[in-house]
Design a protein around this motif. Structure first.
Motif, PDB file in Angstrom:
ATOM      1  N   GLU A 311      54.229  50.569  53.980  1.00  0.00           N
ATOM      2  CA  GLU A 311      54.858  49.564  53.228  1.00  0.00           C
ATOM      3  C   GLU A 311      54.318  48.164  53.369  1.00  0.00           C
ATOM      4  N   TYR A 312      53.867  47.651  54.327  1.00  0.00           N
ATOM      5  CA  TYR A 312      53.430  46.523  54.857  1.00  0.00           C
ATOM      6  C   TYR A 312      52.264  46.260  53.873  1.00  0.00           C
ATOM      7  N   MET A 313      51.348  46.977  53.832  1.00  0.00           N
ATOM      8  CA  MET A 313      50.188  47.119  53.158  1.00  0.00           C
ATOM      9  C   MET A 313      50.486  47.129  51.531  1.00  0.00           C
ATOM     10  N   LEU A 314      51.551  47.787  51.222  1.00  0.00           N
ATOM     11  CA  LEU A 314      51.632  47.736  49.652  1.00  0.00           C
ATOM     12  C   LEU A 314      52.420  46.328  49.279  1.00  0.00           C
ATOM     13  N   LYS A 315      53.024  45.534  50.094  1.00  0.00           N
ATOM     14  CA  LYS A 315      53.315  44.243  49.975  1.00  0.00           C
ATOM     15  C   LYS A 315      52.268  43.303  49.137  1.00  0.00           C
ATOM     16  N   PRO A 316      52.650  42.648  47.932  1.00  0.00           N
ATOM     17  CA  PRO A 316      51.713  41.742  47.297  1.00  0.00           C
ATOM     18  C   PRO A 316      51.541  40.785  48.259  1.00  0.00           C
ATOM     19  N   GLU A 317      52.201  40.201  48.868  1.00  0.00           N
ATOM     20  CA  GLU A 317      51.955  39.039  50.127  1.00  0.00           C
ATOM     21  C   GLU A 317      50.915  39.433  50.977  1.00  0.00           C
ATOM     22  N   THR A 318      51.002  40.676  51.440  1.00  0.00           N
ATOM     23  CA  THR A 318      50.017  41.110  52.400  1.00  0.00           C
ATOM     24  C   THR A 318      48.425  41.508  51.741  1.00  0.00           C
ATOM     25  N   GLN A 319      48.599  41.939  50.609  1.00  0.00           N
ATOM     26  CA  GLN A 319      47.309  41.799  49.615  1.00  0.00           C
ATOM     27  C   GLN A 319      46.525  40.495  49.408  1.00  0.00           C
ATOM     28  N   GLN A 320      47.704  39.572  49.163  1.00  0.00           N
ATOM     29  CA  GLN A 320      47.197  38.068  48.873  1.00  0.00           C
ATOM     30  C   GLN A 320      46.652  37.590  50.034  1.00  0.00           C
ATOM     31  N   MET A 321      47.363  37.766  51.305  1.00  0.00           N
ATOM     32  CA  MET A 321      46.414  37.248  52.410  1.00  0.00           C
ATOM     33  C   MET A 321      45.198  37.911  52.617  1.00  0.00           C
ATOM     34  N   LEU A 322      45.188  38.959  52.430  1.00  0.00           N
ATOM     35  CA  LEU A 322      43.653  39.593  52.529  1.00  0.00           C
ATOM     36  C   LEU A 322      42.575  38.843  51.513  1.00  0.00           C
ATOM     37  N   THR A 323      43.052  38.715  50.356  1.00  0.00           N
ATOM     38  CA  THR A 323      42.128  38.325  49.239  1.00  0.00           C
ATOM     39  C   THR A 323      41.661  36.664  49.493  1.00  0.00           C
ATOM     40  N   ASP A 329      34.434  39.721  53.259  1.00  0.00           N
ATOM     41  CA  ASP A 329      35.468  41.112  52.996  1.00  0.00           C
ATOM     42  C   ASP A 329      36.754  41.084  52.235  1.00  0.00           C
ATOM     43  N   SER A 330      37.014  39.713  52.028  1.00  0.00           N
ATOM     44  CA  SER A 330      38.132  39.621  50.959  1.00  0.00           C
ATOM     45  C   SER A 330      37.612  39.756  49.375  1.00  0.00           C
ATOM     46  N   PHE A 331      36.203  40.245  49.079  1.00  0.00           N
ATOM     47  CA  PHE A 331      35.842  40.321  47.912  1.00  0.00           C
ATOM     48  C   PHE A 331      36.347  41.586  47.498  1.00  0.00           C
ATOM     49  N   PHE A 332      37.319  41.825  47.061  1.00  0.00           N
ATOM     50  CA  PHE A 332      37.592  43.330  46.347  1.00  0.00           C
ATOM     51  C   PHE A 332      38.946  42.907  45.415  1.00  0.00           C
ATOM     52  N   THR A 333      39.392  44.035  44.598  1.00  0.00           N
ATOM     53  CA  THR A 333      40.323  43.825  43.500  1.00  0.00           C
ATOM     54  C   THR A 333      41.548  44.569  44.213  1.00  0.00           C
ATOM     55  N   PRO A 334      42.575  43.636  44.533  1.00  0.00           N
ATOM     56  CA  PRO A 334      43.788  43.989  44.858  1.00  0.00           C
ATOM     57  C   PRO A 334      44.598  44.818  43.952  1.00  0.00           C
ATOM     58  N   LEU A 335      45.475  45.748  44.319  1.00  0.00           N
ATOM     59  CA  LEU A 335      46.014  46.959  43.681  1.00  0.00           C
ATOM     60  C   LEU A 335      47.460  46.417  43.489  1.00  0.00           C
ATOM     61  N   ALA A 336      48.223  45.587  44.196  1.00  0.00           N
ATOM     62  CA  ALA A 336      49.452  45.138  43.977  1.00  0.00           C
ATOM     63  C   ALA A 336      49.463  44.236  42.832  1.00  0.00           C
ATOM     64  N   GLU A 337      50.688  44.278  42.117  1.00  0.00           N
ATOM     65  CA  GLU A 337      50.841  43.619  40.931  1.00  0.00           C
ATOM     66  C   GLU A 337      50.999  42.083  41.293  1.00  0.00           C
ATOM     67  N   GLY A 338      50.291  41.313  40.427  1.00  0.00           N
ATOM     68  CA  GLY A 338      50.113  39.703  40.475  1.00  0.00           C
ATOM     69  C   GLY A 338      49.232  39.117  41.550  1.00  0.00           C
ATOM     70  N   VAL A 339      48.560  39.863  42.356  1.00  0.00           N
ATOM     71  CA  VAL A 339      47.770  39.399  43.530  1.00  0.00           C
ATOM     72  C   VAL A 339      46.399  38.996  42.590  1.00  0.00           C
ATOM     73  N   SER A 340      45.941  37.793  42.921  1.00  0.00           N
ATOM     74  CA  SER A 340      44.600  37.397  42.308  1.00  0.00           C
ATOM     75  C   SER A 340      43.695  37.570  43.257  1.00  0.00           C
ATOM     76  N   ALA A 341      42.031  38.102  42.740  1.00  0.00           N
ATOM     77  CA  ALA A 341      41.079  38.379  43.624  1.00  0.00           C
ATOM     78  C   ALA A 341      40.336  37.036  43.533  1.00  0.00           C
ATOM     79  N   ARG A 342      39.334  37.027  44.542  1.00  0.00           N
ATOM     80  CA  ARG A 342      38.405  35.932  44.874  1.00  0.00           C
ATOM     81  C   ARG A 342      37.732  35.391  43.491  1.00  0.00           C
ATOM     82  N   SER A 343      37.645  34.193  42.868  1.00  0.00           N
ATOM     83  CA  SER A 343      36.937  33.653  41.855  1.00  0.00           C
ATOM     84  C   SER A 343      35.499  33.769  41.859  1.00  0.00           C
TER      85      SER A 343
END
Length: 376
Positions: A311-323, A329-343
């Motif tokens: 559940e924690y890994m599916l949170k947008p906040e968690t995935q945004q923290m990783l990107t 390592d943060s160069f990836f396409t997050p799969l939670a809605e509304g999370v932005s990837a590295r520019s």
């Protein structure tokens, strides 16, 4: 499974078990295996109102009876040593994360199948994880509450049996070349050109590096097994170097041992952003994708904590923290809605991703074939 396939599977398991012993021995000597140990708590931290602190959108109500208070063990590669203490701090569940390479983690799970020591797996390569599910290693038929956080693309990767859950995708291989050895005009821009390149090339070993099997399986799925083997046989004759992991591939590219590489995007961008003479190309037909997933052991000792981690890994906040990490390592396409990837990444890069079923069914065959080539 026919006799030939079963024989090959036996060889593959024996090879991975031997590889695991060697790798773990090396890791122990070099401190390459990283462990994050939990603070001593007896269960979820609760506030005065009785609710679980820091878990406003990770409901544990239905799982409280499953909470044993025991530590859960997280196996995986990228982010596990970072995310474990964050999860523990926010939820209070005890966790110990062990950082393995992808091949090491799979070999460890194979070696432990009579007495599993892990509870949660987070790694690249949905085909390999599908293989575990097909052999009854994973918990299935549990649907997380936070699954609705996934984007439409993310939801398309969720298997019907809920054996694993996707959290991100990145390029298992982009084309990277040494600009002191290769001109832009001669640099391959497609995978056909990469295999036909007149000079030494390289990539990581699909039996060892987690992203390397997604890389190779994408080629095999696109061209067919027989045609892909022929392309690789020709490429070996022209000069193909296979390295244990992507780090050594990058070093070989810098040294000039190889001129062009199919290199994981993390490593490729790390070299480029560091000012090294490396250029990165996203092939026209797309980059083989490495899907990062999280899965739960069928034999987990504490299903409440294991489910809370998913559940924690599916949170947008968690995935945004990783990107947002200051690392490639943060160069990836997050799969939670509304999370932005590295520019800094290619914003329009496409992915080649075999189905999990196809990648799982051909895993032993492809990895065994590569092991045979390395022996010759």
């Amino acid at each position: 499974m026919n006799k030939k396939r079963g024989f090959k599977h036996g060889i593959f398991i024996a090879l991975t078990a031997l590889m695991m012993m060697l790798l773990l021995s090396a890791c122990a000597q070099s401190d390459g295996q990283q462990t994050v140990r939990s603070k001593e708590t007896t269960g979820p931290i609760t506030s005065g109102s009785g609710s679980t602190a820091g878990q406003s959108d990770v409901s544990l109500t239905s799982d409280n009876a499953e909470d044993t208070g025991e530590t859960i063990y997280l196996y995986g590669n990228d982010f596990v040593d970072f995310i474990a203490p964050k999860f523990m701090e926010e939820t209070g569940f005890k966790i110990e994360a062990v950082h393995y390479g992808g091949g090491e983690a799979l070999a460890k799970i194979e070696a432990e199948q009579g007495n599993p020591q892990w509870d949660v797996l987070m790694m690249d390569g949905h085909g390999s994880v599908r293989n575990l599910a097909d052999r009854d290693f994973l918990m299935t038929d549990w649907e997380p509450e936070n699954l609705g956080n996934l984007s439409e693309n993310g939801r398309s990767y969720v298997p019907e049996d809920f054996a694993y859950f996707p959290i991100g995708i990145h390029a298992a291989g982009v084309i990277a070349y040494n600009t002191t050895l290769v001109t832009p005009e001669k640099a391959p821009t497609t995978w056909e050109q990469f295999f036909a390149y007149d000079g030494p090339v390289g990539h990581a070993d699909p039996a060892v590096a987690a992203p390397a099997y997604p890389l190779v399986s994408a080629f095999y799925e696109q061209w067919g097994v027989e045609a892909a083997e022929q392309k690789y046989e020709q490429r070996f004759k022209k000069g193909l170097h296979v390295y244990p992991k992507n780090g050594p591939v990058g070093k070989a590219l810098l040294s000039g041992e190889i001129e062009v590489a199919a290199l994981q995007e993390h490593n490729a961008y790390e070299l480029k952003l560091a000012g090294e003479p490396i250029e990165v190309i996203w092939p026209r037909e797309g980059a083989p994708g490495s899907l990062r997933v999280v899965a739960i052991s069928k034999h987990t000792k504490n299903p409440a904590a294991a489910k809370a981690f998913v559940e924690y890994m599916l949170k947008p906040e968690t995935q945004q923290m990783l990107t947002s990490q200051d690392s490639t390592d943060s160069f990836f396409t997050p799969l939670a809605e509304g999370v932005s990837a590295r520019s800094e990444r290619e914003p329009n890069g496409a992915f080649m991703l075999p189905s999990a079923k196809w990648a799982s069914e051909h895993e032993v065959e492809i990895k065994t074939w590569f092991a045979d080539q390395n022996v010759r």
